[in-house]
Scaffold this active site. Structure first.
Site, PDB file in Angstrom:
ATOM      1  N   ASP A   1       0.866  -1.177   0.000  1.00 23.42           N
ATOM      2  CA  ASP A   1       0.000   0.000   0.000  1.00 23.42           C
ATOM      3  C   ASP A   1       0.905   1.230   0.000  1.00 23.42           C
ATOM      4  O   ASP A   1       1.673   1.435   0.946  1.00 23.42           O
ATOM      5  CB  ASP A   1      -0.885  -0.039   1.259  1.00 23.42           C
ATOM      6  CG  ASP A   1      -1.830   1.144   1.351  1.00 23.42           C
ATOM      7  OD1 ASP A   1      -1.904   1.932   0.385  1.00 23.42           O
ATOM      8  OD2 ASP A   1      -2.488   1.289   2.399  1.00 23.42           O
TER       9      ASP A   1
ATOM     10  N   ASP B   1      -3.130   2.304  -5.838  1.00 26.90           N
ATOM     11  CA  ASP B   1      -1.911   2.269  -5.014  1.00 26.90           C
ATOM     12  C   ASP B   1      -1.841   1.071  -4.071  1.00 26.90           C
ATOM     13  O   ASP B   1      -1.141   1.111  -3.080  1.00 26.90           O
ATOM     14  CB  ASP B   1      -1.750   3.578  -4.231  1.00 26.90           C
ATOM     15  CG  ASP B   1      -2.705   3.671  -3.048  1.00 26.90           C
ATOM     16  OD1 ASP B   1      -3.816   3.122  -3.149  1.00 26.90           O
ATOM     17  OD2 ASP B   1      -2.325   4.271  -2.035  1.00 26.90           O
ATOM     18  N   GLU B   2      -2.585   0.022  -4.388  1.00 29.10           N
ATOM     19  CA  GLU B   2      -2.551  -1.174  -3.546  1.00 29.10           C
ATOM     20  C   GLU B   2      -2.526  -2.422  -4.412  1.00 29.10           C
ATOM     21  O   GLU B   2      -3.211  -2.486  -5.428  1.00 29.10           O
ATOM     22  CB  GLU B   2      -3.839  -1.266  -2.709  1.00 29.10           C
ATOM     23  CG  GLU B   2      -3.887  -0.392  -1.488  1.00 29.10           C
ATOM     24  CD  GLU B   2      -5.193  -0.622  -0.735  1.00 29.10           C
ATOM     25  OE1 GLU B   2      -5.434  -1.754  -0.287  1.00 29.10           O
ATOM     26  OE2 GLU B   2      -5.971   0.334  -0.631  1.00 29.10           O
TER      27      GLU B   2
HETATM   28 MG    MG Z   1      -2.255   4.114   0.139  1.00 23.84          MG
END
Ligand code: MG
Length: 418
Positions: free
Chosen positions: A19, A111-112
């Site tokens: 993350d 973003d993960e």
């Molecule tokens: Mg994040």
């Protein structure tokens, strides 16, 4: 009972969750180093904070705040407009780094990602913890993006781990230590547990994730149905949610537009401007290890009329040579003799990882992004007319037929968020 492990198995499976920390803000600080170490927020164009840098968070700024609140609390905070093209490219670059370690990578959000590392220790001659450190360091060294990483036996556990320490956290929990993690996890923090479920669990005196999994399975089933069963097993380290490595269909795009003055009616000049944009866009794609299979190109007249065509390539490419001959052949669709033009633009769509990607291309994306000088692109304009294995799929006329001299918006093919 409370301190007894839930299992003595160490790593029946090893699932990693990565993350990125303050992702949009981190990308801005990487692309513009003068923003490093400063409190910045993104989302200036929308009026609310979409990401706050680590420095801004320390001053009490958080996602979702209005910009007026930000300036009131923290006048020195810099407000930045979002650049989704860059966010999409950095996102892809993170996913591609993960794929060097395992093909089983799920792009969970911009973003993960999840990655199934099970069985990769022998290949990498490393423990899962060392592989996870390697991934985190590689993302930091090559992309300069801070990420928090969690590794455990299931997706639900890995997600708890990556949240456990932030930013730049690293939390690895093997089977025999799961109970320690769950004891520190309030039920409301479990992935998939919303406010209603949290309230329901609390009614039954369940405060932590450990309280939940210490109850028998039939209790979870009676209370929450199938979701309860899945959660109960995932939190005990039995996989219910697989890592979905099927490619995502939502790809980013790369755009390059340039306005020139004075406007020109020279066919060669306008074509050269277009090629310049093409080379810039293709160079950016190559730096991120991506190839395009669909392009939109357009030319804009002095009176703000724009005409665009779309080109579909028979196979993904990141070489301008694959496109220039075809572009010249169809240039008359967007350029009419006797008219004056003031801008051209190129957008690359359907970006996919280049086969045989040269990872050295990632070495310094920050410098690369800044080194895109127009002069460099111009150097190669004459080296264009290679044989192209491309064909024109369809032609679009997205012209903004302005009837006055007022500026009309560009065609909506300029930017596509990922
Ligand atoms: Mg994040």
């Amino acid at each position: 009972m409370k301190n007894e492990p839930l299992t003595i198995r160490r790593w029946p499976r090893a699932i990693l969750h990565v993350d990125a920390d303050s992702f949009f803000a981190s990308v801005e600080q990487t692309v513009n180093p003068e923003l490093k170490g400063k409190p910045i927020v993104t989302g200036a164009e929308r009026g609310i904070v979409t990401a706050a840098s680590i420095e801004a968070r320390a001053l009490g700024i958080s996602r979702g705040m209005s910009l007026s609140e930000v300036t009131a609390r923290c006048p020195q905070c810099l407000l930045i407009s979002s650049n989704f093209e860059n966010y999409g490219l950095y996102s892809k670059a993170i996913f591609n780094i993960l794929r060097r370690y395992t093909p089983d990578v799920e792009e969970y959000s911009i973003d993960e990602a999840f990655a199934d590392l099970t069985g990769t220790r022998r290949m990498h001659h490393k423990s899962y913890i060392d592989i996870a450190h390697d991934i985190q360091n590689t993302i930091h060294t090559e992309l300069d993006i801070p990420v928090s990483v969690g590794v455990s036996l299931s997706k639900s556990l890995a997600k708890l781990c990556s949240k456990f320490r932030k930013p730049r956290g690293m939390t690895c929990v093997p089977g025999y230590l799961i109970h320690e993690l769950l004891a520190r996890t309030p039920v409301g923090s479990i992935w998939g547990v919303g406010h209603n479920t949290e309230a329901l669990l609390k009614k039954h005196s369940i405060k932590t994730a450990l309280d939940f999994v210490r109850r028998p399975l039939y209790f979870a089933e009676e209370l929450l149905g199938k979701v309860g069963v899945d959660l109960w097993q995932e939190l005990r380290g039995d996989v219910r949610y697989g890592v979905d490595a099927s490619a995502k269909q939502t790809y980013g795009s790369i755009s390059r537009t340039r306005t020139f003055t004075p406007p020109s009616s020279s066919r060669d000049y306008v074509f050269a401007q277009l090629i310049r944009n093409l080379e810039y866009a293709m160079a950016k794609a190559r730096r991120f290890g991506l190839a395009t299979s669909r392009l939109t190109v357009y030319a804009k007249q002095q009176n703000f009329r724009s005409t665009a065509i779309e080109l579909q390539l028979s196979q993904p490419s990141s070489s301008p040579l694959d496109v220039t001959a075809l572009l010249r052949e169809h240039f008359h669709h967007i350029f009419k003799e006797g008219h004056f033009y003031r801008a051209t633009g190129v957008t690359l769509h359907q970006l996919t990882p280049q086969s045989g990607t040269q990872f050295s291309l990632f070495e310094d994306p920050m410098r690369s992004l800044k080194a895109e000088s127009a002069a460099q692109a111009m150097d190669s304009i004459t080296a264009q007319f290679g044989p192209g294995s491309v064909f024109l799929a369809e032609r679009l006329h997205l012209g903004c037929h302005a009837t006055s001299n007022k500026a009309s918006p560009l065609p909506t093919l300029e930017k596509i968020a990922v």
